[in-house]
Write an enzyme that holds these catalytic residues in place. Structure first.
Site, PDB file in Angstrom:
ATOM      1  CG  HIS A  65      37.672 -15.496 -41.294  1.00 12.78           C
ATOM      2  ND1 HIS A  65      39.069 -16.166 -41.993  1.00 12.78           N
ATOM      3  CD2 HIS A  65      37.909 -14.046 -41.192  1.00 12.78           C
ATOM      4  CE1 HIS A  65      40.094 -15.328 -42.105  1.00 12.78           C
ATOM      5  NE2 HIS A  65      39.171 -14.311 -41.499  1.00 12.78           N
ATOM      6  CG  HIS A  67      38.575 -10.605 -41.084  1.00 16.53           C
ATOM      7  ND1 HIS A  67      39.036 -11.228 -40.123  1.00 16.53           N
ATOM      8  CD2 HIS A  67      37.139 -10.092 -41.117  1.00 16.53           C
ATOM      9  CE1 HIS A  67      38.171 -11.040 -39.301  1.00 16.53           C
ATOM     10  NE2 HIS A  67      36.700  -9.918 -39.460  1.00 16.53           N
ATOM     11  CG  ASP A  69      42.686 -10.702 -44.719  1.00 20.22           C
ATOM     12  OD1 ASP A  69      41.784 -10.390 -43.856  1.00 20.22           O
ATOM     13  OD2 ASP A  69      43.077 -10.762 -44.361  1.00 20.22           O
ATOM     14  CG  HIS A  70      40.742 -14.769 -44.880  1.00 19.87           C
ATOM     15  ND1 HIS A  70      41.582 -15.810 -44.686  1.00 19.87           N
ATOM     16  CD2 HIS A  70      41.125 -13.170 -44.372  1.00 19.87           C
ATOM     17  CE1 HIS A  70      42.928 -15.301 -43.715  1.00 19.87           C
ATOM     18  NE2 HIS A  70      42.666 -13.808 -43.651  1.00 19.87           N
ATOM     19  CG  HIS A 124      39.856 -14.160 -36.491  1.00 18.59           C
ATOM     20  ND1 HIS A 124      40.895 -13.435 -35.804  1.00 18.59           N
ATOM     21  CD2 HIS A 124      39.102 -13.803 -37.812  1.00 18.59           C
ATOM     22  CE1 HIS A 124      40.631 -12.007 -37.422  1.00 18.59           C
ATOM     23  NE2 HIS A 124      40.653 -12.991 -38.444  1.00 18.59           N
ATOM     24  CG  ASP A 144      42.808 -14.729 -40.290  1.00 18.60           C
ATOM     25  OD1 ASP A 144      43.764 -14.785 -41.061  1.00 18.60           O
ATOM     26  OD2 ASP A 144      42.254 -13.647 -40.722  1.00 18.60           O
ATOM     27  CG  HIS A 183      47.586 -13.285 -41.793  1.00 22.53           C
ATOM     28  ND1 HIS A 183      47.524 -12.397 -43.341  1.00 22.53           N
ATOM     29  CD2 HIS A 183      46.101 -13.549 -41.688  1.00 22.53           C
ATOM     30  CE1 HIS A 183      46.079 -11.584 -43.214  1.00 22.53           C
ATOM     31  NE2 HIS A 183      45.693 -12.721 -41.965  1.00 22.53           N
TER      32      HIS A 183
HETATM   33 ZN   LIG Z   1      43.723 -12.605 -42.470  1.00 26.83          ZN
HETATM   34 ZN   LIG Z   2      40.598 -12.691 -40.609  1.00 24.79          ZN
END
Ligand SMILES: [Zn+2]
Ligand SMILES: [Zn+2]
Length: 269
Positions: A65, A67, A69-70, A124, A144, A183
């Site tokens: 996805h 975001h 951090d991905h 999410h 996530d 995570h």
């Molecule tokens: Zn994440």
């Molecule tokens: Zn996320």
């Protein structure tokens, strides 16, 4: 935290690579063809270092996805590995994606016989994709959407979307499918699970185990779909006692999902 290795078949391994503060990224290694696919490599150099040690040629990266951090390492990854194919969702845009896949599509990893298929799991983010391998022991990379004993926040979707994503789409995978999530939130998730299902023995056992893993610096992934159905409250929204615990008296899994998420958002272990 250390890198750990989980075999999916005689020729395919998953290397679990912790990055950032609590993210998991992954390297799927096809030893027969010496190729590798990455999953959510937000710190690409760390994954490329693992690939170098394995003498594996990285041909593909999978993005669950949008975001940061991905997907946030994709632009740098494309500079480091110019020919790389970066796969992402057809339903949202993310940095650096070169191939956008719809749900239910099978895609062969370049240079490898490994095939991954896509499952759209909106909530999410609305375009969130999970990736399922075609290996002897199947694995799903859940980003996530599904965590060990928990799920992602409902940033873009509603409780009905998460109910569908977890308890129809992902729940229909075989029980022994490995779950590799985005995570390390397992201990907190299980403390929450214990607060809403105090008599669930699977929660207590998994919590004891997860605390030990974390204190030894060992990741708590993978889980399995079958295990999640036993201790993850968000995959147990049809359990009457759990519904009653969160104040939903009639059989209404979507309302249970909504109540669980609100409680989890306010939960401080
Ligand atoms: Zn994440
Ligand atoms: Zn996320």
């Amino acid at each position: 935290m250390s890198v750990s290795t989980i075999p999916l078949s005689s020729s395919v391994d998953v290397h679990v690579i912790p990055i950032l503060s609590d993210n998991f990224s992954y390297l799927i290694h096809d030893k027969d063809t010496s190729t590798a696919a990455l999953v959510d490599p937000a710190e690409p150099q760390k994954l490329l270092d693992v690939a170098t040690k394995l003498q594996a040629n990285v041909t593909t990266s999978l993005t669950t996805h949008h975001h940061w951090d991905h997907a946030g390492g994709n632009i740098q990854l494309a500079k480091l590995v110019p020919q790389i194919e970066i796969i992402g969702s057809a339903y949202e845009s993310a940095d650096g994606v070169t191939t956008r896949l719809e749900s239910g599509v099978s895609h062969q990893i370049k240079g490898s016989s490994l095939v991954v298929s896509t499952l759209r799991t909106p909530c999410h983010t609305m375009g969130h994709l999970c990736f399922v391998t075609d290996t002897t022991r199947k694995a799903v990379f859940t980003g996530d959407t599904l965590f060990v004993a928990g799920c992602g926040k409902f940033f873009e979707g509603a409780a009905s979307d998460m109910q569908q994503s977890l308890n129809s789409t992902l729940a229909s995978l075989e029980d022994d499918t490995f779950v590799f999530c985005g995570h390390e939130y397992t201990v907190t998730n299980l403390l929450f699970a214990a607060s809403v299902e105090p008599n669930n023995q699977f929660v207590q056992e998994k919590l004891k185990w997860a605390k030990k893993q974390v204190s030894n610096g060992v990741p708590t992934v993978p889980s399995t779909i079958g295990d999640e159905k036993q201790f993850n409250p968000f995959m147990r929204t049809a359990v009457r006692e759990l519904g009653e615990e969160v104040g939903v008296s009639d059989d209404n899994p979507v309302e249970v999902m909504k109540a669980l998420r609100e409680r989890k958002n306010a939960f401080r272990p």
